[in-house]
Design an enzyme around this catalytic site. Structure first.
Site, PDB file in Angstrom:
ATOM      1  N   GLY A 174       1.371   4.658   2.435  1.00 40.50           N
ATOM      2  CA  GLY A 174       2.418   5.985   1.860  1.00 40.50           C
ATOM      3  C   GLY A 174       2.003   6.581   0.093  1.00 40.50           C
ATOM      4  O   GLY A 174       0.782   6.445   0.287  1.00 40.50           O
ATOM      5  N   SER A 175       3.427   6.552  -0.322  1.00 41.59           N
ATOM      6  CA  SER A 175       2.893   6.942  -1.891  1.00 41.59           C
ATOM      7  C   SER A 175       2.839   5.811  -2.612  1.00 41.59           C
ATOM      8  O   SER A 175       3.421   4.700  -2.352  1.00 41.59           O
ATOM      9  CB  SER A 175       4.773   7.851  -2.047  1.00 41.59           C
ATOM     10  OG  SER A 175       5.355   6.538  -2.001  1.00 41.59           O
ATOM     11  N   GLY A 196       4.471   2.207  -2.766  1.00 44.04           N
ATOM     12  CA  GLY A 196       3.306   0.921  -2.924  1.00 44.04           C
ATOM     13  C   GLY A 196       3.112  -0.062  -3.923  1.00 44.04           C
ATOM     14  O   GLY A 196       3.260  -1.301  -3.096  1.00 44.04           O
ATOM     15  N   CYS A 198      -2.915  12.486   3.481  1.00 49.63           N
ATOM     16  CA  CYS A 198      -4.061  12.011   1.881  1.00 49.63           C
ATOM     17  C   CYS A 198      -4.874  12.271   1.664  1.00 49.63           C
ATOM     18  O   CYS A 198      -5.661  12.542   0.537  1.00 49.63           O
ATOM     19  CB  CYS A 198      -3.480  10.584   2.048  1.00 49.63           C
ATOM     20  SG  CYS A 198      -4.212   9.475   3.729  1.00 49.63           S
ATOM     21  N   LYS A 257       4.557   5.226  -5.089  1.00 49.71           N
ATOM     22  CA  LYS A 257       5.596   5.145  -5.278  1.00 49.71           C
ATOM     23  C   LYS A 257       6.174   3.531  -5.212  1.00 49.71           C
ATOM     24  O   LYS A 257       6.522   2.593  -5.719  1.00 49.71           O
ATOM     25  CB  LYS A 257       6.707   6.201  -5.631  1.00 49.71           C
ATOM     26  CG  LYS A 257       7.650   5.523  -6.708  1.00 49.71           C
ATOM     27  CD  LYS A 257       9.159   6.869  -6.895  1.00 49.71           C
ATOM     28  CE  LYS A 257       9.848   6.110  -5.162  1.00 49.71           C
ATOM     29  NZ  LYS A 257      10.547   8.024  -4.940  1.00 49.71           N
ATOM     30  N   GLU A 262      -2.712   2.266   1.156  1.00 50.11           N
ATOM     31  CA  GLU A 262      -3.605   3.258   1.885  1.00 50.11           C
ATOM     32  C   GLU A 262      -2.432   4.532   0.940  1.00 50.11           C
ATOM     33  O   GLU A 262      -1.527   4.995   1.938  1.00 50.11           O
ATOM     34  CB  GLU A 262      -4.361   3.270   3.770  1.00 50.11           C
ATOM     35  CG  GLU A 262      -4.565   2.430   3.556  1.00 50.11           C
ATOM     36  CD  GLU A 262      -6.389   2.597   3.211  1.00 50.11           C
ATOM     37  OE1 GLU A 262      -6.183   3.762   2.621  1.00 50.11           O
ATOM     38  OE2 GLU A 262      -6.405   1.518   3.431  1.00 50.11           O
TER      39      GLU A 262
END
Lengths: 419, 1276
Positions: B191-192, B196, B251, B194, B213
């Protein structure tokens, strides 16, 4: 990139075959009388019966001495893994005893994953060699020394050969020394005491006979049926090829080829060039391919050199020839110029050049090795005064003039007069 | 709260499943993976439909990006699972020997996978595959933003997979947070950045490892592409990586393009046309939509910025209702704008122009590290620079996205783009832990590991920590579940081998054993009952002549209490202690212990295990294998295969007498023919007694060779032992050609207490073994030494012989020089030895010691050895011919030297006279003779005889130095060699000369070594230097009073002294001995004496060979070589055509023909053959040479003349006239072979030529070529 084209692929297969000696010489390996089986017997019996041997492989260049040896070694390495170490030396590189011994030590260290020191002295290395021979003998390992250009090892005191061959007189060592040389009298070059220790096995490699050449060509050029090539193409190619091989014209070409040099190496070069001439579009070899390959293999450097000469250079050559006939003791640039001038005076040719231009042409001829200085003395002297000689004979000159595209008629006349 | 409890419940359930161990089973993992596969295959439509609903992806795109890669990954995992699961072998340093180590992967536990919305299936199931393969229990939290996909996923997982171990928990942010509160063993997040950060913070609570990731701005560097093909392909790939992957919401999608200014306009045009052709007029059908409103407005805001808006060169249309954005290309938007500072995640493609394409590296490095870099270029330099000077998760040249589907490449980010890598095997590794397992045995221990500390131990540590990893095994080698044990002997393995030995197993066929040492020793088992042990006295014969020491043995019960029969490995630290206290060990040569007399060099059995005495019956008596009664008076016979004993009468049918040759019992025969014939069961209540031999061969006992014996300070007796091992304990195991009673001597030493020694056994060399008759059951054969470090074999026969010889010379010295009562010094010697051995065995492989230097001390050779004993050595039955070949080898030392008795006598009297003189004046002897007349061999034989006389005490000891002049690096070097021979030290030659001068002239002030010295210098002529000082020095020493130096010089020339300076010849030439060439009778005798008892040669053949050699040189080496070659030829002939050349008896004899061809090969120059087979032109060339020679009478001719002759020949006989150049080449080729002698080819027409062989030879050779050149003869 045309890989899919079967003709291109076939070309690649054939070329790679010709370039790999192991394929070419595997042709000779099946008969019991071949050098291959004899050599293999000698080396393999030394391996299995733990004895020492020394063999000389003699024969003209291009007969496959090293190639056969390599095939034998490769096979033996496969048959007896871990039991044979091969040390390869070349007389051109290692004719100095010291460096040969160092190279042996280096290769032995490499083979057995030992640390090698470049700094070790001759003494250390020879001791190391002896202990290695002993240890390997105890471990049932055979060391095969391959000495290429064997004749060059016989220069000097022959310390290396003596040490190697003398080491083989002890029961614990297990080694084979294989010498390869194109000099037929290589064994006579050995010193007496070295010769006495040499086991005198000699294998003679000869150029193939006519029938062998024929079969060898077949062996090389016939496409394999089990390759990735389309089957119908292979069949067509092979059929066509077999027809060519029985063709009288083709036989004539091979005869001309073998007329001057019948070794395998020469034949391979010829075949390679023939295959390069192969027409991709039709995809098959033709007699013409072979015919056009012939001149490229039989170059005539002097004649070609003559062909490229300028008219002035031809003049100089003819002048030199005339001087030669007159049997003047000394012939140098100045006397040539005199002769040149006299020709000009006599026939009033249009080709008259200044002296420095002639000198330039003269030097050019020297560079092309059509003429040379008589001796190596007098480097300090300028080229004009040093005596020179013609390196081509009347015949060649005559022919050269004939084939030259812009040779003045006067030169022909001069030459014909003499002839 | 409800959901909170529910979550807790689910997680607990999953954890329970994991702790039950179910998920660890390979079968479970495989089953789940297979289920997953069928899920993907069967429900492809459902998946694609859900993706269409959530993201508007086309069916094909869905399959390409999600279903397809997943199917491939599952298949890959299924394929590799077994291999991944099995451990990997790891190397251990030698210092830890014997030990083995491996890495075993084990699951982490319960794993949480949080996936993203852009690829709802791929990003969630891809890690799931790895997690299942690694054997974990899994909880998945799909993204709430793709609700259709999440619910489909949940349904599918529920329907297909094991829900007790794999759960899907749907929900929004709150659920996510609750999940993060739980304890996990690994969290995998996609994910993003943030989110993370939130995940990682939560994970810190339980120290849970995480893999993130994330994304990043992935640049695409587009170099100037010149060819239109390249441009076309590059555009296609860029577009599909930007707009074709979920509309850029991926991504690894291309985020922006970097391009050189001069190419930028072209690029924009290219992009425009490519977009049109790829997505058409209505791009909606082929491009996915934006996931939701908020993302849509985020993207719109990016575009709205004025400077950005102005930079749009293509597209820009937005359909808010359908959440669709047209493919949009922006040209040079400001670098500080939002579109260039945050990840775009949408179908907007900014193009940034640079002055030079190389600037892209700096541009990329100035941004946060991306997940991927793409570069489209043909410039290798740029590729190299990009890959070496930028940092990213991956870098792809001339394509994009493909790294996602490659299983062999790890997928994952670096820096801000996340960490942890997965896909393929890397997924498996991410979800498992590599547990290190090291195994050691109790067998070998290094005593210096333990306190008390001292400096010596520190030194040992320093060398021990230079770890050297054995290069034998590659680190990634996979351990098969049942690897055959390689290094250390373990009882289990041996047991199993022993058990299986009753079942059919490959054993050597009897015929093959015919020639083995077995048959020679026919075992009759006539055992006498040996008196049982009785409490006896120990009588000790010390090494030093001291009165015999006797002592009572300890009480039996005492013995039992302390007699824990363990293999105790004592190292000298113990005695080091003792030494510190001032007490000493006492060394003995011979110890009488427990009724047996043990000496250094004896072989004994040693107890192995504590319970080794479980079958502790009288082991001396072997029982019949059929009636289980001991031999008694009846004769027993031993089977040569299984070594069991049988009464003659117990056999079926019973034997009357012991048969000749090998005998194999009917049990073994039955086994060989494939039947199973069981040995009779022993009667009840009676266990089968096993002899010590049987126990040894089944490794319940050990055998050692005693190297030294001593008494400890505390009064116990110890010995230093060298282990023997049985073939099963070696790395290669028992090979088919191993003999039944074969043992290997190892290079492994240990100190053992005498208590554990049982009794004698006899380990012999093959020769002794074959001679040993009726020596009882405890006879073994040992031919090889086994190196336990390198697992290699080496023959010992040769080594031992040498060692014995050395000892013969050395022990005398020791007796004379060593103070006998000084046991301390002896002890020190022992220490030295020991530490040296330890050091050698430990550090020499570790230390990088060059093998070929170190001043003549060669190191590292112990690692040379055969990995296996080659089969042909053992199983080969020598024929007569091969025996003959072996004895004819020059290397084989003959038993006697025939025909040189007179000379040997002379040498003997010379040396004896010189040595035995009270005065011992120096003398000098010069021996000369042609090579191969036995000069050196005779001298050496004399020296051997003299040595045996020294050993017998008839003559005083002397020292002997042998030097070969040709093996010296320089003549001066001889001083160093002599000095080394005398003193054992190596010094430079100048120093050595100084010492030698001192020694030989100085009246022996030092008085150290007063023995006479015999110096043998072979190839003396090589020592001649310009001023002949070396020879002078050496020959002058003997004349000095008290030098006690005897010089024997050997050379070939008779008149060497005469060629030298008078002062040298006067010193050397006084006593001479000539070795004349052998005549034919002598040669014949030499050959016959070697071939005694071998019937392989015809008598005439030998005579022929000797006559021939005698006529030429009288060189014995030659004669032997000819015979050997002849034997080889005969052998070759026989092997090629086995039927043709055998005589009536089926034997091959070496006949005249063979000898003749051998002689031919040896003596005949091959030029005739070469000439015959050479090309036509060469023949014409040679004929012209001969013609020219006859015409002019001059040996030398020039090329020009010759060429004329050749043209003449050709033109008058209708041959093709060769060009001069071709002719020159032919001439040079002939010169190369030395058929001609010629100058270099550059001389061309001036080249001088000459025949190298007599013209008659050439004529003879050319006469034969009738068929191709019939006209040639008329010119000859």
């Amino acid at each position: 990139m045309g890989r899919d084209n079967p003709a291109e692929q076939a070309k690649i297969i054939l070329r790679s075959r010709i370039s790999s000696p192991s394929f070419v010489f595997s042709f000779f390996s099946n008969s019991p009388d071949s050098n291959y089986s004899k050599l293999k017997y000698i080396i393999s019996s030394s391996v299995t019966e733990a004895c020492n041997n020394s063999v000389l492989l003699l024969g003209p260049r291009g007969c496959g001495k090293v190639a056969v040896l390599e095939i034998v070694l490769e096979e033996l390495l496969k048959e007896h893994p871990d039991m044979i170490s091969v040390i390869r030396l070349n007389g051109l590189l290692h004719c100095d005893n010291n460096c040969a011994l160092k190279e042996i030590a280096r290769q032995l260290c490499l083979e057995h994953q030992l640390q090698f020191s470049k700094m070790a002295s001759y003494d250390d290395n020879s001791q190391f060699l002896l202990s290695m021979l002993r240890e390997c003998g105890l471990a049932h390992k055979t060391i095969v020394f391959v000495l290429d250009e064997f004749d060059l090892f016989t220069q000097g005191k022959q310390r290396l050969l003596y040490s190697l061959l003398d080491a083989m007189q002890s029961i614990t060592s297990q080694a084979v020394v294989v010498g390869v040389s194109c000099r037929l009298d290589a064994d006579q070059l050995l010193e007496k005491r070295v010769r006495s220790r040499f086991s005198h096995r000699k294998l003679l490699f000869l150029p193939p006979s006519r029938e062998d050449v024929q079969r060898l060509v077949e062996h090389i050029l016939l496409l394999p049926t089990d390759s990735s090539l389309p089957n119908d193409y292979t069949a067509a190619f092979n059929a066509k090829l077999l027809k060519i091989l029985t063709d009288e014209k083709f036989k004539g070409i091979i005869d001309t080829l073998c007329y001057s040099d019948s070794t395998v190496g020469h034949l391979l070069r010829f075949l390679f060039s023939a295959i390069c001439h192969m027409d991709i579009k039709s995809g098959f070899l033709s007699v013409d391919n072979f015919r056009s390959a012939l001149p490229s293999i039989q170059r005539q450097p002097k004649m070609e050199g003559l062909k490229d000469c300028s008219v002035l250079e031809l003049y100089i050559l003819v002048c030199m020839r005339r001087l030669e006939v007159k049997e003047l003791e000394l012939c140098n640039f100045n006397s040539i110029m005199k002769e040149y001038k006299s020709i000009h005076d006599a026939f009033q040719t249009s080709d008259y050049y200044a002296r420095n231009v002639c000198l330039r042409a003269f030097e050019h001829l020297l560079e092309r090795a059509l003429i040379s200085f008589e001796d190596n003395k007098g480097h300090g002297q300028s080229a004009e005064f040093r005596p020179v000689k013609l390196l081509i004979s009347w015949h060649e000159l005559h022919q050269g003039l004939k084939s030259h595209r812009s040779c003045p008629a006067i030169l022909h006349k001069l030459m014909d007069r003499e002839g | 709260m409800d959901s909170d409890r529910e979550i807790g419940e689910s997680v607990r359930e999953v954890r329970q499943t994991f702790s039950s161990g179910k998920t660890r089973e390979e079968s479970w993992r495989r089953a789940q993976l297979k289920k997953l596969l069928s899920l993907l295959l069967e429900r492809e439509d459902d998946i694609c439909k859900a993706l269409g609903q959530d993201l508007g992806k086309h069916h094909v795109e869905s399959y390409r990006d999600e279903v397809g890669p997943l199917i491939k990954s599952v298949n890959y995992a299924l394929q590799g699972l077994k291999k991944w699961m099995s451990g990997r072998k790891a190397d251990l340093p030698l210092a830890a020997f014997p030990a083995s180590a491996e890495l075993v992967s084990e699951p982490l536990g319960v794993v949480l996978i949080i996936s993203s919305w852009n690829f709802p299936f791929g990003l969630c199931l891809e890690p799931l595959i790895g997690a299942i393969a690694a054997g974990n229990a899994v909880v998945i939290k799909p993204s709430e933003l793709s609700p259709a996909s999440s619910s489909v996923l949940a349904d599918l997982v529920h329907a297909y997979l094991d829900t007790t171990a794999i759960k899907i928990i749907q929900g929004g942010v709150a659920v996510g947070e609750q999940l993060l509160q739980q304890k996990w063993d690994k969290i995998f997040f996609t994910g993003s950045a943030k989110v993370g950060r939130i995940v990682m913070t939560a994970a810190a609570n339980y120290l849970t490892p995480v893999a993130l990731e994330l994304g990043g701005k992935c640049p695409a560097v587009v170099d100037v592409l010149s060819s239109s093909w390249d441009q076309k392909i590059a555009m296609k790939r860029i577009l599909s990586a930007k707009f074709g992957t979920c509309a850029g919401q991926a991504c690894i999608a291309i985020d922006y393009i970097l391009v050189e200014k001069k190419f930028s306009t072209t690029l924009v045009e290219l992009l425009k046309t490519a977009i049109l052709s790829m997505f058409g007029e209505n791009p909606k059908a082929n491009i996915a939509r934006i996931i939701n409103k908020s993302h849509f407005s985020r993207l719109r805001n990016l575009l709205i910025e004025p400077m950005v808006r102005n930079s749009i060169v293509h597209g820009g249309w937005m359909d808010e209702d359908n959440l669709f954005i047209e493919p949009t290309v922006l040209f040079d938007p400001p670098v500080n704008s939002g579109i260039m500072s945050e990840e775009i995640f949408g179908p907007l493609l900014p193009i940034i122009t640079l002055e030079r394409i190389e600037d892209s590296i700096e541009f990329i490095n100035a941004m946060p590290r991306p997940l991927a870099i793409y570069a489209f270029t043909n410039n290798e330099g740029l590729k190299k620079k990009l890959s070496s000077r930028t940092s990213s998760g991956s870098i792809v040249f001339n394509d994009a996205i493909i790294q996602y589907v490659a299983d062999s490449l790890p997928f994952g980010g670096v820096g801000e783009s996340g960490f942890g890598r997965y896909h393929g095997k890397f997924s498996f590794e991410m979800f498992s832990h590599d547990k290190a397992i090291a195994r050691r045995s109790f067998l070998v221990d290094f005593w210096f590991r333990y306190p008390p500390w001292n400096h010596h131990k520190l030194q040992l540590f320093k060398s021990a920590y230079v770890f050297d990893y054995q290069p034998i095994s590659s680190p990634d080698r996979v351990i098969e579940p049942l690897t055959p044990q390689t290094s250390t002997p373990t009882t289990n393995l041996r047991r199993s081998l022993r058990l299986t030995s009753d079942s059919p197993q490959p054993t050597p066929a009897p015929s093959r054993l015919k020639n083995s040492p077995h048959s020679a020793r026919k075992t009759l088992k006539t055992y006498q009952n040996v008196a049982p042990y009785s409490p006896t006295t120990i009588s000790i014969t010390p090494a030093s002549p001291q009165p015999t020491e006797s002592r009572k043995k300890r009480k039996p019960q005492d013995n039992q209490a302390s007699g824990i029969e363990k293999r105790r490995v004592l190292r000298s630290d113990k005695c080091r202690n003792a030494n510190n206290k001032g007490k000493k060990r006492v060394y003995y040569k011979k110890v009488v212990y427990d009724g047996g007399e043990f000496a250094a060099g004896d072989d004994v059995y040693v107890k192995r295990r504590e319970d080794g005495s479980s079958d502790d019956e009288d082991p001396e008596v072997e029982e019949c294998r059929v009636c289980f009664k001991p031999a008694g008076k009846r004769i027993m016979i031993e089977c040569d295969d299984c070594l069991n004993g049988f009464h003659l009468t117990c056999l079926k049918p019973p034997l009357k007498e012991v048969p000749e040759g090998d005998w194999v019992c009917n049990y073994c025969e039955a086994r060989k023919s494939g039947k199973i014939l069981k040995f009779p069961e022993p009667p009840k209540g009676k266990k089968r007694a096993r002899t010590a031999r049987e126990k040894l061969l089944s490794s319940d006992l050990w055998a050692v060779r005693i190297e030294s014996l001593w008494k400890e300070v505390d009064g116990s007796y110890w010995c230093r032992a060298r282990w023997y091992i049985i073939p099963e304990e070696t790395a290669v195991g028992r090979q088919p050609h191993n003999l039944r009673r074969e043992l290997y001597r190892t290079n492994d030493f240990a100190d053992i207490e005498m208590e554990s020694i049982i009794r004698h056994c006899y380990v012999m060399s093959p020769k002794e073994f074959s001679k040993a008759v009726n020596d009882g059951d405890d006879v073994f054969l040992c031919e090889y030494e086994y190196d336990i470090q390198w697992h290699s074999f080496k023959r010992i026969a040769g080594i031992d012989k040498d060692e014995d010889d050395d000892e013969g010379a050395d022990t005398d010295d020791d007796w004379n020089s060593c103070d006998e009562s000084d046991s301390a010094s002896e002890q020190d010697i022992e220490y030295d030895d020991e530490s040296k051995i330890n050091l050698l065995s430990l550090t020499s492989p570790a230390h990088p010691v060059a093998a070929n230097s170190r001043k003549g001390r060669i190191f590292g050779l112990q690692r040379i050895g055969a990995r296996k004993i080659p089969e042909h050595v053992r199983c080969h039955k020598q024929t007569d011919l091969e025996k003959a070949k072996a004895t004819l080898l020059l290397a084989t030392l003959p038993k006697s030297l025939p025909c040189r008795d007179k000379e040997m006598d002379e040498i003997t009297t010379f040396i004896k006279g010189a040595i035995c003189d009270e005065q011992c004046l120096g003398r000098c002897l010069y021996i000369h003779g042609v090579p191969g007349t036995g000069k050196t061999m005779s001298v050496l034989a004399v020296m051997r005889n003299l040595k045996s006389e020294v050993d017998a005490g008839n003559i005083k000891p002397y020292c002997f130095v042998e030097i070969n002049g040709l093996k010296l690096a320089s003549p001066e070097n001889i001083y160093s060699v002599i000095y080394e021979g005398l003193s054992g030290h190596r010094v430079g030659w100048k120093k050595a000369l100084h010492f030698l001068n001192e020694r030989f002239s100085d009246e022996n002030k030092r008085g150290k070594d007063t023995r006479p010295c015999v110096l043998l210098i072979d190839e003396l002529d090589l020592l001649v230097t310009r001023n002949q000082s070396v020879l002078y020095n050496i020959l002058d020493w003997p004349n000095k009073p008290n030098s006690k130096l005897i010089v024997i010089g050997i050379a070939n020339t008779m008149d060497l002294p005469e060629k030298l300076l008078p002062r040298i010849s006067s010193r050397m030439g006084i006593q001479r001995l000539c070795f004349g060439p052998y005549n034919y009778q002598q040669l014949q005798e030499i050959i016959l004496s070697r071939l005694k008892g071998i019937d392989a040669f015809e008598k005439l053949a030998i005579e022929f060979a000797s006559r021939k050699v005698a006529a030429v040189s009288g060189d014995a080496r030659r004669a032997l070589e000819i015979c050997r070659r002849a034997a080889e030829l005969a052998d070759y002939r026989a092997k090629r055509s086995p039927l043709s050349s055998t005589d009536a008896a089926g034997k091959i004899m070496v006949g005249m023909a063979d000898v003749e061809s051998a002689i031919k090969e040896m003596f005949q120059a091959p030029h005739i053959q070469v000439i015959r087979s050479s090309s036509k032109l060469s023949k014409i060339f040679l004929a012209a040479m001969v013609h020219e020679l006859y015409k002019t009478g001059m040996a030398e001719t020039t090329f020009e003349k010759l060429a004329m002759t050749v043209s003449c020949f050709c033109s008058s006989n209708g041959e093709m006239i060769p060009g001069y150049d071709a002719l020159l080449k032919v001439g040079c080729k002939l010169g190369e072979c030395r058929i001609l002698l010629c100058e270099a080819g550059t001389r061309h027409k001036l080249q001088k030529l000459q025949l190298n062989y007599p013209s008659d030879d050439v004529t003879f050779a050319l006469k034969d070529s009738k068929e191709d050149l019939p006209w040639l003869t008329k010119y000859l």
